[in-house]
Design a protein around this motif. Structure first.
Motif, PDB file in Angstrom:
ATOM      1  N   MET A 100       0.844  -1.172   0.000  1.00  0.00           N
ATOM      2  CA  MET A 100       0.000   0.000   0.000  1.00  0.00           C
ATOM      3  C   MET A 100       0.896   1.244   0.000  1.00  0.00           C
ATOM      4  O   MET A 100       1.851   1.326   0.756  1.00  0.00           O
ATOM      5  CB  MET A 100      -0.910   0.002   1.225  1.00  0.00           C
ATOM      6  N   LEU A 101       0.544   2.216  -0.815  1.00  0.00           N
ATOM      7  CA  LEU A 101       1.325   3.432  -0.928  1.00  0.00           C
ATOM      8  C   LEU A 101       0.442   4.620  -0.558  1.00  0.00           C
ATOM      9  O   LEU A 101      -0.617   4.821  -1.146  1.00  0.00           O
ATOM     10  CB  LEU A 101       1.843   3.582  -2.364  1.00  0.00           C
ATOM     11  N   ASP A 102       0.845   5.358   0.462  1.00  0.00           N
ATOM     12  CA  ASP A 102       0.110   6.556   0.874  1.00  0.00           C
ATOM     13  C   ASP A 102       0.801   7.774   0.288  1.00  0.00           C
ATOM     14  O   ASP A 102       2.011   7.940   0.434  1.00  0.00           O
ATOM     15  CB  ASP A 102       0.081   6.676   2.402  1.00  0.00           C
ATOM     16  N   LEU A 103       0.040   8.653  -0.376  1.00  0.00           N
ATOM     17  CA  LEU A 103       0.587   9.843  -1.000  1.00  0.00           C
ATOM     18  C   LEU A 103      -0.144  11.085  -0.518  1.00  0.00           C
ATOM     19  O   LEU A 103      -1.327  11.024  -0.181  1.00  0.00           O
ATOM     20  CB  LEU A 103       0.456   9.762  -2.525  1.00  0.00           C
ATOM     21  N   THR A 104       0.557  12.188  -0.527  1.00  0.00           N
ATOM     22  CA  THR A 104      -0.052  13.486  -0.239  1.00  0.00           C
ATOM     23  C   THR A 104       0.297  14.417  -1.378  1.00  0.00           C
ATOM     24  O   THR A 104       1.465  14.559  -1.737  1.00  0.00           O
ATOM     25  CB  THR A 104       0.485  14.070   1.081  1.00  0.00           C
ATOM     26  N   PHE A 105      -0.722  15.053  -1.963  1.00  0.00           N
ATOM     27  CA  PHE A 105      -0.499  16.013  -3.037  1.00  0.00           C
ATOM     28  C   PHE A 105      -0.842  17.404  -2.538  1.00  0.00           C
ATOM     29  O   PHE A 105      -1.815  17.584  -1.809  1.00  0.00           O
ATOM     30  CB  PHE A 105      -1.388  15.680  -4.241  1.00  0.00           C
ATOM     31  N   PHE A 106      -0.051  18.390  -2.952  1.00  0.00           N
ATOM     32  CA  PHE A 106      -0.339  19.780  -2.597  1.00  0.00           C
ATOM     33  C   PHE A 106       0.315  20.688  -3.621  1.00  0.00           C
ATOM     34  O   PHE A 106       1.243  20.294  -4.331  1.00  0.00           O
ATOM     35  CB  PHE A 106       0.131  20.105  -1.178  1.00  0.00           C
ATOM     36  N   ASN A 107      -0.161  21.910  -3.705  1.00  0.00           N
ATOM     37  CA  ASN A 107       0.378  22.917  -4.609  1.00  0.00           C
ATOM     38  C   ASN A 107       1.468  23.683  -3.867  1.00  0.00           C
ATOM     39  O   ASN A 107       1.180  24.426  -2.940  1.00  0.00           O
ATOM     40  CB  ASN A 107      -0.737  23.855  -5.074  1.00  0.00           C
ATOM     41  N   GLN A 108       2.707  23.541  -4.293  1.00  0.00           N
ATOM     42  CA  GLN A 108       3.823  24.183  -3.605  1.00  0.00           C
ATOM     43  C   GLN A 108       3.757  25.708  -3.676  1.00  0.00           C
ATOM     44  O   GLN A 108       4.351  26.387  -2.854  1.00  0.00           O
ATOM     45  CB  GLN A 108       5.150  23.719  -4.197  1.00  0.00           C
ATOM     46  N   ASP A 109       3.049  26.259  -4.660  1.00  0.00           N
ATOM     47  CA  ASP A 109       2.922  27.715  -4.760  1.00  0.00           C
ATOM     48  C   ASP A 109       1.974  28.280  -3.710  1.00  0.00           C
ATOM     49  O   ASP A 109       2.038  29.460  -3.379  1.00  0.00           O
ATOM     50  CB  ASP A 109       2.418  28.115  -6.147  1.00  0.00           C
ATOM     51  N   GLN A 110       1.071  27.448  -3.202  1.00  0.00           N
ATOM     52  CA  GLN A 110       0.071  27.945  -2.271  1.00  0.00           C
ATOM     53  C   GLN A 110       0.205  27.397  -0.851  1.00  0.00           C
ATOM     54  O   GLN A 110      -0.438  27.895   0.064  1.00  0.00           O
ATOM     55  CB  GLN A 110      -1.336  27.624  -2.797  1.00  0.00           C
ATOM     56  N   ILE A 111       1.010  26.376  -0.651  1.00  0.00           N
ATOM     57  CA  ILE A 111       1.128  25.733   0.654  1.00  0.00           C
ATOM     58  C   ILE A 111       2.582  25.760   1.118  1.00  0.00           C
ATOM     59  O   ILE A 111       3.491  25.474   0.350  1.00  0.00           O
ATOM     60  CB  ILE A 111       0.652  24.262   0.595  1.00  0.00           C
ATOM     61  N   THR A 112       2.786  26.089   2.385  1.00  0.00           N
ATOM     62  CA  THR A 112       4.100  26.003   3.005  1.00  0.00           C
ATOM     63  C   THR A 112       4.147  24.713   3.810  1.00  0.00           C
ATOM     64  O   THR A 112       3.249  24.452   4.613  1.00  0.00           O
ATOM     65  CB  THR A 112       4.355  27.203   3.931  1.00  0.00           C
TER      66      THR A 112
END
Length: 100
Positions: A1-13
């Motif tokens: 099982m692979l857990d991933l987190t996606f986020f926009n680096q331009d909007q999130i620190t």
């Protein structure tokens, strides 16, 4: 099982990455981190809605100009607070809605 987190680096620190190697019962190594919106990327709706100020009401709450006599700092401070009070009463605060 692979857990991933996606986020926009331009909007999130993202900071303080930390692996949790002490969880040996798991088949993977948990990672924790802190994330928050970058400042300047969102607008906060605080304060007064100056577009809807009832200027007639504000004028009613202020003393007539001929009665204003500023002789010292105390007189100035008193008039200053009268003006602020009149603006607070005559100006509604902004309301946050889903369209804001």
């Amino acid at each position: 099982m692979l857990d991933l987190t996606f986020f926009n680096q331009d909007q999130i620190t993202v900071s303080n990455w930390h692996t949790h190697l002490e969880h040996k019962a798991l088949d993977h190594t948990p990672i924790s981190y802190q994330a928050w919106p970058k400042t300047g990327k969102h607008q906060e709706y605080k304060g007064y809605n100056w577009k809807n100020t009832n200027w007639a009401r504000v004028a009613e709450l202020l003393p007539p100009l001929e009665e204003v006599n500023i002789k010292d700092e105390q007189d100035f401070n008193h008039l200053y607070h009268l003006i602020l009070r009149a603006l607070r009463i005559g100006t509604p605060t902004r309301r946050v809605t889903k369209w804001s």
